[in-house]
Design a protein around this motif. Sequence first.
Motif, PDB file in Angstrom:
ATOM      1  N   ARG A 116       0.670  -0.960   0.025  1.00  0.00           N
ATOM      2  CA  ARG A 116       0.386   0.225   0.283  1.00  0.00           C
ATOM      3  C   ARG A 116       0.580   1.122   0.482  1.00  0.00           C
ATOM      4  O   ARG A 116       1.749   1.032   0.220  1.00  0.00           O
ATOM      5  CB  ARG A 116      -0.882   0.404   1.179  1.00  0.00           C
ATOM      6  N   ASN A 161      -7.006   5.500   4.446  1.00  0.00           N
ATOM      7  CA  ASN A 161      -7.627   4.573   3.762  1.00  0.00           C
ATOM      8  C   ASN A 161      -7.965   5.189   2.037  1.00  0.00           C
ATOM      9  O   ASN A 161      -7.349   4.846   1.599  1.00  0.00           O
ATOM     10  CB  ASN A 161      -9.107   4.176   4.197  1.00  0.00           C
ATOM     11  N   GLU A 195      -7.333   4.842  -2.293  1.00  0.00           N
ATOM     12  CA  GLU A 195      -8.285   4.483  -2.529  1.00  0.00           C
ATOM     13  C   GLU A 195      -8.623   4.895  -3.334  1.00  0.00           C
ATOM     14  O   GLU A 195      -9.369   4.949  -4.609  1.00  0.00           O
ATOM     15  CB  GLU A 195      -9.477   4.884  -1.732  1.00  0.00           C
TER      16      GLU A 195
END
Length: 213
Positions: free
Chosen positions: A2, A79, A83
Amino acid sequence: MRLVDLTIKDFSDQVDSSSPAPGGGSVSALSSNLGVSLSRMMANLSFGKKKYEALDEAIKEEFKSRFEKLGNIRDEFLNLIDEDTKSFNEVMKAFKLPKETEEEKKIRKEAIQQATIKSTQVPLKTAKLSLEALRLMEYFIEYGNQNAITDLGVGSLLVYSGLEGAILNVKVNLLGIDDQELVNNMNKECQDILEEGKKINDNILNQVHERLK
């Protein structure tokens, strides 16, 4: 891996590359995350101090409640960094679909529309959360540790930058959406968010500057 798991240098290097993602949407979410972190730092530096402990219990409860809510928003921004890049990649994926036959063209067009709509929803969430964060942060001006007032000011600047940056990403994606009613509604929502966010940010900064005289 990530994006949020990268080092600061590696993330910066990825932005500073020929790849279109991570781009403005992810960086806007990061900006707001850092701004909220600074505001919470100011709050953390308030707890236990004589001036804070002398406050009315209702004020302290409100202060703590806002602090905790900002913690949840901070996590949401983390997040949204990933995203936003994911939603952009989905748009690129849709554009690469085959378009040899009429049926393929129809499927491709619909996929592009759906992916583009999704790519507006992610930065819009960043903008909405940024506005919510500014509303919560404003309370800290009066009751937070005044020795860290400039950190609140910088935090407000970063959150507002994240807010406006996210809205820019919403608007550019709206250009590719055929549903005019959806476009009009989202443009109106963006304008409302922008106006309120600017008002709060200006108020925070004006009060910070006033306390520095």
